[in-house]
Design a protein around this motif. Structure first.
Motif, PDB file in Angstrom:
ATOM      1  N   ALA A   1       0.823  -1.211   0.000  1.00  0.00           N
ATOM      2  CA  ALA A   1       0.000   0.000   0.000  1.00  0.00           C
ATOM      3  C   ALA A   1       0.854   1.256   0.000  1.00  0.00           C
ATOM      4  CB  ALA A   1      -0.940  -0.019   1.200  1.00  0.00           C
ATOM      5  N   ASP A   2       1.950   1.223   0.751  1.00  0.00           N
ATOM      6  CA  ASP A   2       2.859   2.367   0.788  1.00  0.00           C
ATOM      7  C   ASP A   2       4.289   1.865   0.642  1.00  0.00           C
ATOM      8  OD1 ASP A   2       4.391   4.613   1.287  1.00  0.00           O
ATOM      9  OD2 ASP A   2       3.038   5.375   2.833  1.00  0.00           O
ATOM     10  N   PRO A   3       4.854   1.909  -0.559  1.00  0.00           N
ATOM     11  CA  PRO A   3       6.224   1.420  -0.750  1.00  0.00           C
ATOM     12  C   PRO A   3       7.227   2.128   0.150  1.00  0.00           C
ATOM     13  CG  PRO A   3       5.139   1.693  -2.870  1.00  0.00           C
ATOM     14  CD  PRO A   3       4.222   2.290  -1.843  1.00  0.00           C
ATOM     15  N   ALA A   4       6.998   3.403   0.456  1.00  0.00           N
ATOM     16  CA  ALA A   4       7.929   4.125   1.329  1.00  0.00           C
ATOM     17  C   ALA A   4       7.988   3.490   2.708  1.00  0.00           C
ATOM     18  CB  ALA A   4       7.530   5.593   1.433  1.00  0.00           C
ATOM     19  N   ASP A   5       6.843   3.009   3.208  1.00  0.00           N
ATOM     20  CA  ASP A   5       6.834   2.335   4.506  1.00  0.00           C
ATOM     21  C   ASP A   5       7.639   1.038   4.451  1.00  0.00           C
ATOM     22  OD1 ASP A   5       5.306   4.301   5.632  1.00  0.00           O
ATOM     23  OD2 ASP A   5       3.429   3.168   5.601  1.00  0.00           O
ATOM     24  N   ALA A   6       7.530   0.300   3.342  1.00  0.00           N
ATOM     25  CA  ALA A   6       8.292  -0.937   3.205  1.00  0.00           C
ATOM     26  C   ALA A   6       9.793  -0.644   3.176  1.00  0.00           C
ATOM     27  CB  ALA A   6       7.870  -1.668   1.933  1.00  0.00           C
ATOM     28  N   ILE A   7      10.179   0.412   2.495  1.00  0.00           N
ATOM     29  CA  ILE A   7      11.590   0.794   2.451  1.00  0.00           C
ATOM     30  C   ILE A   7      12.081   1.178   3.841  1.00  0.00           C
ATOM     31  CG2 ILE A   7      13.146   2.595   1.607  1.00  0.00           C
ATOM     32  CD1 ILE A   7      11.533   2.487  -1.038  1.00  0.00           C
ATOM     33  N   THR A   8      11.269   1.926   4.570  1.00  0.00           N
ATOM     34  CA  THR A   8      11.638   2.294   5.936  1.00  0.00           C
ATOM     35  C   THR A   8      11.782   1.059   6.815  1.00  0.00           C
ATOM     36  OG1 THR A   8      10.562   4.446   5.761  1.00  0.00           O
ATOM     37  CG2 THR A   8      10.915   3.587   7.979  1.00  0.00           C
ATOM     38  N   LEU A   9      10.867   0.099   6.655  1.00  0.00           N
ATOM     39  CA  LEU A   9      10.942  -1.124   7.463  1.00  0.00           C
ATOM     40  C   LEU A   9      12.246  -1.887   7.185  1.00  0.00           C
ATOM     41  CD1 LEU A   9       8.187  -3.551   8.410  1.00  0.00           C
ATOM     42  CD2 LEU A   9      10.185  -4.499   7.287  1.00  0.00           C
ATOM     43  N   LEU A  10      12.619  -2.001   5.931  1.00  0.00           N
ATOM     44  CA  LEU A  10      13.861  -2.693   5.592  1.00  0.00           C
ATOM     45  C   LEU A  10      15.065  -1.983   6.192  1.00  0.00           C
ATOM     46  CD1 LEU A  10      12.993  -3.502   1.883  1.00  0.00           C
ATOM     47  CD2 LEU A  10      13.537  -5.217   3.622  1.00  0.00           C
ATOM     48  N   ARG A  11      15.083  -0.677   6.094  1.00  0.00           N
ATOM     49  CA  ARG A  11      16.211   0.074   6.663  1.00  0.00           C
ATOM     50  C   ARG A  11      16.246  -0.032   8.177  1.00  0.00           C
ATOM     51  NH1 ARG A  11      15.448   5.346   2.690  1.00  0.00           N
ATOM     52  NH2 ARG A  11      16.544   4.448   0.872  1.00  0.00           N
ATOM     53  N   THR A  12      15.079  -0.015   8.793  1.00  0.00           N
ATOM     54  CA  THR A  12      15.025  -0.180  10.256  1.00  0.00           C
ATOM     55  C   THR A  12      15.572  -1.535  10.665  1.00  0.00           C
ATOM     56  OG1 THR A  12      13.099   1.285  10.436  1.00  0.00           O
ATOM     57  CG2 THR A  12      13.471  -0.255  12.245  1.00  0.00           C
ATOM     58  N   ALA A  13      15.189  -2.585   9.920  1.00  0.00           N
ATOM     59  CA  ALA A  13      15.655  -3.929  10.251  1.00  0.00           C
ATOM     60  C   ALA A  13      17.176  -4.003  10.227  1.00  0.00           C
ATOM     61  CB  ALA A  13      15.054  -4.944   9.277  1.00  0.00           C
ATOM     62  N   VAL A  14      17.785  -3.469   9.183  1.00  0.00           N
ATOM     63  CA  VAL A  14      19.234  -3.596   9.016  1.00  0.00           C
ATOM     64  C   VAL A  14      19.987  -2.565   9.850  1.00  0.00           C
ATOM     65  CG1 VAL A  14      21.114  -3.450   7.326  1.00  0.00           C
ATOM     66  CG2 VAL A  14      18.985  -4.623   6.730  1.00  0.00           C
ATOM     67  N   ASP A  15      19.581  -1.300   9.753  1.00  0.00           N
ATOM     68  CA  ASP A  15      20.355  -0.230  10.384  1.00  0.00           C
ATOM     69  C   ASP A  15      20.125  -0.128  11.882  1.00  0.00           C
ATOM     70  OD1 ASP A  15      21.257   0.366   7.839  1.00  0.00           O
ATOM     71  OD2 ASP A  15      19.816   1.996   7.522  1.00  0.00           O
ATOM     72  N   ASP A  16      18.892  -0.344  12.331  1.00  0.00           N
ATOM     73  CA  ASP A  16      18.573  -0.152  13.747  1.00  0.00           C
ATOM     74  C   ASP A  16      18.566  -1.451  14.545  1.00  0.00           C
ATOM     75  OD1 ASP A  16      18.243   2.449  12.948  1.00  0.00           O
ATOM     76  OD2 ASP A  16      16.060   2.470  13.162  1.00  0.00           O
ATOM     77  N   LEU A  17      18.127  -2.544  13.908  1.00  0.00           N
ATOM     78  CA  LEU A  17      17.936  -3.788  14.654  1.00  0.00           C
ATOM     79  C   LEU A  17      19.013  -4.831  14.369  1.00  0.00           C
ATOM     80  CD1 LEU A  17      14.064  -4.034  14.251  1.00  0.00           C
ATOM     81  CD2 LEU A  17      15.358  -3.151  16.201  1.00  0.00           C
TER      82      LEU A  17
END
Length: 246
Positions: free
Chosen positions: A31-47
């Protein structure tokens, strides 16, 4: 943190599956590709997630493109795995296609979408019953020899199929379904006995399990070669999944 070496890369045992980063029916864009991109970055960069699992069939093609937009250029520490050998005629429709020429074309297309010269780990997404298994894994082995694949994996396979494939190629990982609701897979014991990393897909039964933490803990306690790949499209759920890792 408990780690595992898959396809030559040492990563935390808990990775991220990306099948849910699509539209309904695993079809098209989320529904929102930007949210999916943010989720991927959060997984790798933050978690600290270092094992990202995807497939050309997710979308189809959608998630590989999202991964490139989110994470390229990739960290050398990241294990990026994709799968080929499945076509998508329509939402919720999946059909194996293992003709060698198709597998080669699919790998080349995944390389372009992901923006890389070599896929760390490439799975045969499904065994095509219309094509000899030797031809399917043989083509992936040829691509590995050519440097386009780092390692070959198998997905949704039986013990006999793993055994047959191992006469032709080093099987770097096996990805089969395993969770509380579907807890029996004879291939698990075979993999554990033969030193093959076992990657449970759908470890939370597509979100139907009431206690995700207990489910992941159970899987991790099966042995050091077990590396689940839970998936989500919800950032809060993502953080909860990776807050406490074994």
């Amino acid at each position: 943190m408990n780690t595992i070496t898959i396809a030559g890369k040492k990563v935390p045992r808990l990775g991220l599956g990306t099948m849910r980063l699509t539209g309904p029916g695993t079809w098209g864009c989320p529904a929102d590709p930007a949210d999916a991109i943010t989720l991927l970055r959060t997984a790798v960069d933050d978690l600290g997630v270092l094992h990202i699992d995807t497939a050309d069939a997710y979308g189809p093609h959608t998630v590989e493109e999202l991964i490139r937009r989110a994470l390229h250029p990739y960290s050398e520490r990241l294990l990026l795995a994709t799968k080929v050998g499945m076509v998508r005629p329509a939402p919720n429709v999946w059909k194996p296609l293992g003709r060698p020429e198709y597998l080669r074309a699919a790998v080349e297309a995944s390389l372009r979408r992901l923006g890389i010269e070599r896929i760390d780990l490439c799975y045969l997404h499904r065994v095509d019953p219309a094509v000899p298994l030797a031809d399917q894994v043989g083509e992936l082995e040829d691509l590995r020899t050519e440097g386009k694949i780092g390692a070959v994996g198998l997905s949704k396979v039986t013990t006999d199929q793993i055994r047959e494939a191992r006469t032709l190629v080093t099987v770097a990982a096996v990805q089969n379904c395993l969770n509380f609701a579907e807890p029996d897979d004879p291939a698990l014991e075979y993999c554990l006995s033969n030193g093959i990393p076992y990657v449970p897909y759908r470890p939370l039964n597509a979100g139907r399990l009431s206690d995700p933490a207990a489910a992941l803990r159970w899987l991790l306690e099966l042995g050091p070669l077990v590396a689940p790949i839970p998936g989500t499209s919800d950032p809060a759920h993502l953080r909860a999944l990776f807050a406490r890792r074994s």
